[in-house]
Structure formats: C-alpha cells, structure tokens
Design a protein around this motif. Structure first.
Motif, PDB file in Angstrom:
ATOM      1  N   GLY A   1      46.330  13.385 -13.755  1.00  0.00           N
ATOM      2  CA  GLY A   1      46.950  13.976 -12.700  1.00  0.00           C
ATOM      3  C   GLY A   1      45.595  15.386 -12.842  1.00  0.00           C
ATOM      4  O   GLY A   1      44.502  16.038 -13.520  1.00  0.00           O
ATOM      5  N   SER A   2      45.981  16.306 -11.471  1.00  0.00           N
ATOM      6  CA  SER A   2      45.175  17.592 -11.478  1.00  0.00           C
ATOM      7  C   SER A   2      45.242  18.883 -12.650  1.00  0.00           C
ATOM      8  O   SER A   2      45.168  19.741 -12.656  1.00  0.00           O
ATOM      9  N   ASP A   3      46.501  18.778 -13.014  1.00  0.00           N
ATOM     10  CA  ASP A   3      47.160  19.616 -14.414  1.00  0.00           C
ATOM     11  C   ASP A   3      46.420  18.955 -15.502  1.00  0.00           C
ATOM     12  O   ASP A   3      46.603  18.886 -16.902  1.00  0.00           O
ATOM     13  N   GLU A   4      45.521  18.009 -15.529  1.00  0.00           N
ATOM     14  CA  GLU A   4      45.018  16.958 -16.914  1.00  0.00           C
ATOM     15  C   GLU A   4      43.382  17.608 -17.465  1.00  0.00           C
ATOM     16  O   GLU A   4      43.017  16.483 -17.332  1.00  0.00           O
ATOM     17  N   ALA A   5      43.329  18.789 -17.487  1.00  0.00           N
ATOM     18  CA  ALA A   5      41.281  18.952 -17.270  1.00  0.00           C
ATOM     19  C   ALA A   5      41.304  18.556 -19.034  1.00  0.00           C
ATOM     20  O   ALA A   5      40.031  18.051 -18.707  1.00  0.00           O
TER      21      ALA A   5
ATOM     22  N   LEU B   1      42.258  16.251 -20.131  1.00  0.00           N
ATOM     23  CA  LEU B   1      42.266  14.242 -20.314  1.00  0.00           C
ATOM     24  C   LEU B   1      41.248  13.823 -19.483  1.00  0.00           C
ATOM     25  O   LEU B   1      40.145  12.819 -19.788  1.00  0.00           O
ATOM     26  N   ARG B   2      41.404  14.569 -18.604  1.00  0.00           N
ATOM     27  CA  ARG B   2      39.914  14.253 -17.940  1.00  0.00           C
ATOM     28  C   ARG B   2      38.013  14.440 -18.028  1.00  0.00           C
ATOM     29  O   ARG B   2      37.399  13.741 -18.044  1.00  0.00           O
ATOM     30  N   ALA B   3      37.946  15.322 -19.033  1.00  0.00           N
ATOM     31  CA  ALA B   3      36.908  15.963 -19.798  1.00  0.00           C
ATOM     32  C   ALA B   3      36.475  14.607 -20.562  1.00  0.00           C
ATOM     33  O   ALA B   3      35.854  14.021 -20.977  1.00  0.00           O
ATOM     34  N   LEU B   4      37.653  13.751 -20.819  1.00  0.00           N
ATOM     35  CA  LEU B   4      37.401  13.536 -22.232  1.00  0.00           C
ATOM     36  C   LEU B   4      37.018  11.803 -21.438  1.00  0.00           C
ATOM     37  O   LEU B   4      36.352  11.114 -21.969  1.00  0.00           O
ATOM     38  N   VAL B   5      37.817  11.727 -21.037  1.00  0.00           N
ATOM     39  CA  VAL B   5      37.410  10.094 -19.947  1.00  0.00           C
ATOM     40  C   VAL B   5      35.964  10.331 -19.754  1.00  0.00           C
ATOM     41  O   VAL B   5      35.088   9.670 -19.405  1.00  0.00           O
ATOM     42  N   ALA B   6      35.199  11.156 -18.881  1.00  0.00           N
ATOM     43  CA  ALA B   6      34.318  12.337 -18.940  1.00  0.00           C
ATOM     44  C   ALA B   6      33.380  11.457 -19.839  1.00  0.00           C
ATOM     45  O   ALA B   6      32.527  10.608 -19.275  1.00  0.00           O
ATOM     46  N   LEU B   7      33.813  12.212 -20.857  1.00  0.00           N
ATOM     47  CA  LEU B   7      32.501  11.813 -22.166  1.00  0.00           C
ATOM     48  C   LEU B   7      32.769  10.635 -22.530  1.00  0.00           C
ATOM     49  O   LEU B   7      31.672   9.818 -23.032  1.00  0.00           O
ATOM     50  N   LEU B   8      34.011   9.858 -22.703  1.00  0.00           N
ATOM     51  CA  LEU B   8      33.559   8.381 -22.522  1.00  0.00           C
ATOM     52  C   LEU B   8      33.126   7.711 -21.280  1.00  0.00           C
ATOM     53  O   LEU B   8      32.049   6.606 -21.565  1.00  0.00           O
ATOM     54  N   LEU B   9      32.948   8.037 -20.299  1.00  0.00           N
ATOM     55  CA  LEU B   9      31.790   6.984 -19.597  1.00  0.00           C
ATOM     56  C   LEU B   9      30.802   7.447 -19.851  1.00  0.00           C
ATOM     57  O   LEU B   9      29.703   7.070 -19.324  1.00  0.00           O
TER      58      LEU B   9
ATOM     59  N   ALA C   1      35.725  12.013 -28.106  1.00  0.00           N
ATOM     60  CA  ALA C   1      35.823  11.743 -27.161  1.00  0.00           C
ATOM     61  C   ALA C   1      37.748  10.773 -27.501  1.00  0.00           C
ATOM     62  O   ALA C   1      38.586  11.031 -27.462  1.00  0.00           O
ATOM     63  N   ALA C   2      36.992   9.867 -28.536  1.00  0.00           N
ATOM     64  CA  ALA C   2      37.984   8.562 -28.499  1.00  0.00           C
ATOM     65  C   ALA C   2      39.381   9.263 -29.636  1.00  0.00           C
ATOM     66  O   ALA C   2      39.784   8.522 -29.983  1.00  0.00           O
ATOM     67  N   ALA C   3      38.762   9.856 -30.089  1.00  0.00           N
ATOM     68  CA  ALA C   3      39.229  10.440 -31.119  1.00  0.00           C
ATOM     69  C   ALA C   3      40.376  11.275 -30.819  1.00  0.00           C
ATOM     70  O   ALA C   3      41.576  11.717 -31.581  1.00  0.00           O
ATOM     71  N   PHE C   4      40.018  11.728 -29.607  1.00  0.00           N
ATOM     72  CA  PHE C   4      42.040  12.368 -29.204  1.00  0.00           C
ATOM     73  C   PHE C   4      42.024  12.192 -27.982  1.00  0.00           C
ATOM     74  O   PHE C   4      43.030  12.655 -27.896  1.00  0.00           O
ATOM     75  N   ALA C   5      41.357  10.796 -27.342  1.00  0.00           N
ATOM     76  CA  ALA C   5      41.903  10.576 -25.978  1.00  0.00           C
ATOM     77  C   ALA C   5      43.389   9.426 -26.764  1.00  0.00           C
ATOM     78  O   ALA C   5      43.235   9.351 -27.833  1.00  0.00           O
TER      79      ALA C   5
END
Length: 647
Positions: A48-52, A54-62, A198-202
C-alpha cells in the motif's frame, strides 16, 4: 613480432576506458529496468501507499538480487579485460548485459501475463506433450519479440551514459577511471549487504513470496534466516508431526485395499470429467442444463479437486488417495482403486477423450490395462469433444450382459476456451475474446472479455452434457460430473492453473446422481476428490467394513470434514511439496521436504492463495499441526498389501 602486440598497443592507447564502459553499462541498464521490476512486485505483494518502509525493503531486496547477478557479469568482464581488444570488451559488455536484461525482461513478461515465474515453464519447453496440451493458446512469439525489443531498448538507452562516462574518464589521467571502477565494485559489494539488512527486517511472508517469484532468490542463503520467524512455534509442531510420518512416506507405497462390490451386475457408471472447470461455472446462466439436472441427485458447493493440475486431480478421483504419493504410486503400477474394484466385479471399462494422456505419466493409470482407451481426434477441441460425447452415448447404449464404466474426459474448457463459431453455436456472453493467445493478453484490458470467452466455452460443454445425460435413466446409471481442477482468469493474479493454491484453481463443481443418491441434495461442507472412489463404491454395494479401510468420506451421508488438504501439483517426483490446509476460518501454507526431512509453516493464505502478512495465532498453529498429523496418518496408514497383479 608477437601477434598479441597490436592488441596490447590498442589497449594501451584506449587506457581503462573500455573497462569503464563495460562496468557502467550493466549498472545503467539495471537502473533503467528497476522501475518496471519494482512496479510488478509492488502490485504482486499488494504494497500500500502507506507502507513506505516495506516498499524500501523490497526495493533493497530486488537491488541485492540484481547486484549479485551483475557482480558475476562484472567479474567476468574484469577477467577478460587483459585478454580482448577494446572493441571486444565493449561487445562483451553489450552482449552480456543484453542477455541478463533479456532474461529479467522475459521473466517479468511471463509473470505479468500469467503470474508465474519464467522458471516454472522452462522445463516444459523440452517435452513434446506440452505442445499437444498448449496448442496455439500459448504461442510465445509475440511475447518473445516484445522481450527482445525491450531488452535492446534498455541496453541502447544505457549505452549512451556509459559511453559518455568512458569519454569523461579519458579527459583525465587514469585516476578517474580507477575511481569509476572502484565505485562500480563498491556497488556490487554493497548489494548482498543491503539484501542481508533488508532480509533481517522484511516480514517473513514477503521473503517467502519473493523466494517463489524471483528466479534464483530462493537459492541465496543469506535471504533465508528470517523466513520462519513469524511461524517458528507452528513450524516446530508441524515438523514433529512430519517426522513421525516420514519413514512411511519414504517407503515404497503399498496398494489400498479394494472393496468387493459383489458378483451381481450393478448399474452402469458414467464419470464425466471436464478440463479446467471452475466451481462458479455451475450456475443457471453459464451451465443451465447441468444446474437443473443436478437436482436429480447430489450437488456439492464446496468441492475441491485436491490439487490445481490434471494429473493430481484425476489421480485423487480414481485412486481415492492423496496425490502426495502420486509419483511413487504410479511408478509401482498400482491399479486405480475405483477402476480395479469395478474390474473385479466384471465391469467393462472405457475411457474416451481428446486429451494427450502421456502428460505426467497419466497414461499409466488412465490407459491399458485399466481402461480400453479411445483417444479421438478432430479439427479442434470443440469438435473433438462432440465426438467424445457421441462415442460415450454409444458405449452406454450397447447391449451386453456386463455393466460398464465409461470415463469421458472433455477438453473444450482447456485454455483457449473452445467452442464452435456461429452459426453452429451462438455464444451468449459478450463481449468475448476471439481464441486467445496468452502471450498477447493484457490482464487489465482483457479480463472481462476473457471471462466471457470461458463462460461461452462452459456453456458449449453444458450443451454437450445435455446430449449425453438427457437419455440416461439414473435408476440404472450412476453419474458423476466434475472437473479435474479449476481455472484462474486473473482472479488470483494468475492465468490458467498449476500456479497458486487458490480457490479458483482448486475448487470445481460436483454432481452425483443415480442409485442410492437422494434427489435435491445439496451439501455446503468441504469435500474432496479423494472422497469420490469411496462414495461410488458405497453406492455400488461395498460393505461398510470394507469401505472403512479406505481414506476419505462418503459424500452422500458421511461426516463433514474439518479441513481439506490442497496439494500444489509437481511436475517431477523430486522437490518440495507445497500444501495448503484449508478449514472454515484457517487457511495455511506448508512446505514439506521429503528429501531433507523438513517441514515448516510458510504462513496464512487468503482466498486467492496469497500469503497474508500476519502471524498465526497460537490456537491456529496447534490446529494446523493436528490437521497435518491426521492427514499424513490417513495418507500412509491405509496402505496394506502389495498391489494385486492385473489378470
């Protein structure tokens, strides 16, 4: 003169510029590709747009995944820097980047169209049966051209700043080039470190989804440690239950007992299995005949095909057992329990279809000696299915002293969703797509029209069923109509089947009518294909004591199930078993690894088969462990003596 001297002189005149170009090109190409890649996973994970955060963690994983791949490419280029000319270095960078970006673009293209990773389909490309089943519905040509064009555009776009950076480094001493090279390798080195953080916090479910979706992600061990954190207690209980059953699961399967049904000639048995028949197809609009005809007997409104693919669903239907033992059972040449019981009672057994039954070894239990197999042909599946119906009617009408089992396997609702064109058939649902090719579909643009195409195909099958079933006297014939699995039309984010353990891919209609089946009976409790063999044999006179040795429940008057196991079909015997245990208020994904002897809880699922970002409650964890124990116990405890040879 040393023949390598001209090349050495060329490298000296060029300086480190070609290496700068070779390292910068894949980095700039990856930056150009990143927005579309992230956009796909943002939609897939429903961020969601309110999950900045989590979006950052996914971007780091990619970024970590891409960085690790590019680091391998960069090391190869660095190794070759002293062995090839400047032009060769640039060409190697262009080709290597094109290949890497092409694979990423191809994977995204396939996932955008189907919801599955490219790696899911690659093994099938080398099997002849794939072309028979897929037909023109999965012509990859347009998708291949789009992918090649996109990869070429990305490489061309990235080449401009890469060449500019090379020119910039030439304007100074090699110092600039060394800084650029050092920066590039710093980025490559930072990638796995960023992924580890990122994996430690995702959330665990996000890591699990990425491990399924991103090629190679699951094999990168540093991304795995946090995966079981949210479900550790549940996984411990599940692992204990799995360990108890593992010795029996690893042993060769033994045949189920075959209940005798008596020497007297019983009613004919007609099994109609419709390929990819969704549960919601059985409504008065889409399948009006079958909807009305179901009032002659039992209709199940929450019936599951046990799995999301043909070979597992048909196995459960005919054997009455869990497809968790599919490959071992088929390899043992055990006869299908239902078919063998009818053979011993003197039934003639016929299977009529247009399908290619070599798929996943299905012919081992759906061909001779278990059935007299008739594989028909026609100009298309719709015309061929009409021939199947004609032949099934003829078999049931033939005079003879022996009762008959006729299995008609219809294929019109396989992807492509076939039906005759006007004036031979008037499709009632519009607007509908023409015969679709999966590689040209757009999930947003085409979803409604694709659904109408499917409904028109099911409507045509309903007309064929009317031709077959209207003349049948249910006092003399026991009739089953169902599907081998469901079908997703982007309901769960995927196309077709065998990708998610979702309701649309696993649930199917089920109608049973004939002797011993009360009319106007509707059940809304969970039922399963593994219950069908026991139910049919009960209607044919098998004793309660004999049936008690079989797994499953009687669909007509048996006690309701507390849960159902949904099994993700495997293409090969090796690998992890993906299972969902589904109850009224709990739906949980498990992974069972028979080779390593491990079992764990992945997390809760929603109706679409997606992992839900929440932990299991303690009561739910205990319930899931008990369910798995009961399921595995039933799976292995009913096996008795070795299979009886076919006479």
């Amino acid at each position: 003169m040393d023949r390598n001297e001209p090349r050495a002189q060329e490298r000296a005149s060029e300086g480190p510029g070609p290496l700068v170009f070779a390292l910068a090109l894949p980095l700039f190409a990856a930056l150009a590709q990143a927005p579309s890649e992230f956009a796909y996973y943002r939609r897939w994970l429903e961020l969601g747009s309110d999950e900045a955060g989590l979006r950052a963690l996914v971007a780091l994983l990619l970024f970590a995944k891409t960085g690790i791949v590019l680091a391998g490419l960069a090391l190869g280029l660095l190794f070759g820097a002293r062995r090839v000319s400047a032009a060769g270095m640039r060409l190697a960078a262009l080709v290597g980047t094109f290949v890497v970006l092409g694979l990423v673009a191809a994977d995204l293209e396939v996932k955008r169209l189907t919801g599955n990773a490219l790696a899911v389909y690659l093994p099938f490309l080398f099997e002849a049966e794939t072309l028979v089943w897929a037909g023109t519905g999965f012509d990859p040509g347009p998708a291949v051209l789009r992918t090649l064009g996109r990869a070429a555009a990305l490489v061309g776009l990235a080449a401009v700043p890469a060449f500019a950076l090379e020119r910039w480094t030439r304007a100074d001493s090699p110092r600039r080039a060394r800084r650029v090279v050092a920066t590039a390798f710093a980025v490559f080195a930072f990638a796995p470190a960023a992924g580890l953080v990122a994996a430690a916090f995702a959330p665990a479910v996000v890591l699990s989804e990425l491990r399924d979706q991103v090629p190679g992600f699951g094999s990168i061990a540093l991304f795995a440690p946090a995966e079981e954190r949210a479900t550790r207690a549940a996984s411990a209980a599940v692992a204990a239950r799995y360990a108890e059953a593992l010795p029996a699961l690893r042993a060769a399967p033994r045949a189920l007992p075959v209940p005798p049904i008596g020497p007297d000639a019983g009613p004919d048995v007609l099994l109609v299995v419709v390929e990819s028949l969704r549960a919601d197809a059985l409504d008065p609009g889409t399948m009006p005949f079958l909807s009305a005809w179901s009032r002659r007997g039992l209709r199940l409104d929450r019936h599951a095909a046990t799995s999301n693919a043909s070979h597992y669903g048909l196995f459960a239907l005919l054997y009455g057992r869990s497809p968790l033992r599919y490959f071992e059972t088929v390899a043992s040449d055990e006869s299908p329990t239902l078919v063998e019981a009818l053979r011993r009672a003197g039934y003639a057994r016929h299977l009529v279809t247009c399908a290619e039954l070599d798929w996943r070894r299905m012919k081992r239990f759906m061909g001779p000696p278990h059935f007299a197999l008739e594989r028909l042909a026609g100009p298309d599946l719709a015309a061929c299915d009409r021939e199947v119906i004609t032949r099934a009617r003829a078999l049931l009408a033939e005079p003879g002293d022996a009762p008959r089992l006729v299995l008609a396997f219809l294929m019109s609702t396989h992807f492509g969703f076939h039906h005759p064109e006007p004036p031979d058939f008037l499709a009632p649902f519009a607007p509908a797509l023409p015969p679709p090719n999966a590689s040209t579909l757009d999930p947003e643009r085409d979803r409604a029209a694709l659904h109408n195409r499917y409904r028109n195909s099911a409507h045509y099958v309903d007309a064929l069923l009317a031709e077959l079933l209207e003349p049948i006297e249910t006092e003399r014939t026991l009739v089953v109509v169902t599907g081998d699995h469901g079908e997703s039309l982007y309901d769960d984010g995927t196309l077709a089947h065998a990708s998610r353990l979702s309701a649309v891919q696993v649930r199917v209609p089920f109608v049973l009518a004939g002797p011993g089946v009360p009319p106007d009976l509707v059940r809304d409790t969970p039922t399963d294909h593994a219950d069908v063999a026991r139910t049919v044999l009960a209607r044919l006179g098998a004793s309660d004591d004999a049936l008690a040795r079989l797994p499953g429940r009687d669909l007509v008057d048996g006690a309701p199930r507390a849960f159902l196991p949904w099994i993700h079909a495997k293409a090969r015997p090796d690998g992890v078993d993906r299972v969902a245990l589904v109850g009224d208020d709990v739906r949980v994904a498990l992974r069972l690894d028979p080779e390593r002897g491990r079992a764990r809880v992945v997390g809760p699922l929603d109706e679409a088969g997606r992992l839900v970002r929440r932990a299991l409650s303690a009561p739910s964890s205990a319930r899931v462990a008990d369910w798995l124990g009961a399921y595995l116990s039933e799976t292995v405890s009913v096996e008795t003596s070795p299979p009886t040879p076919i006479e």
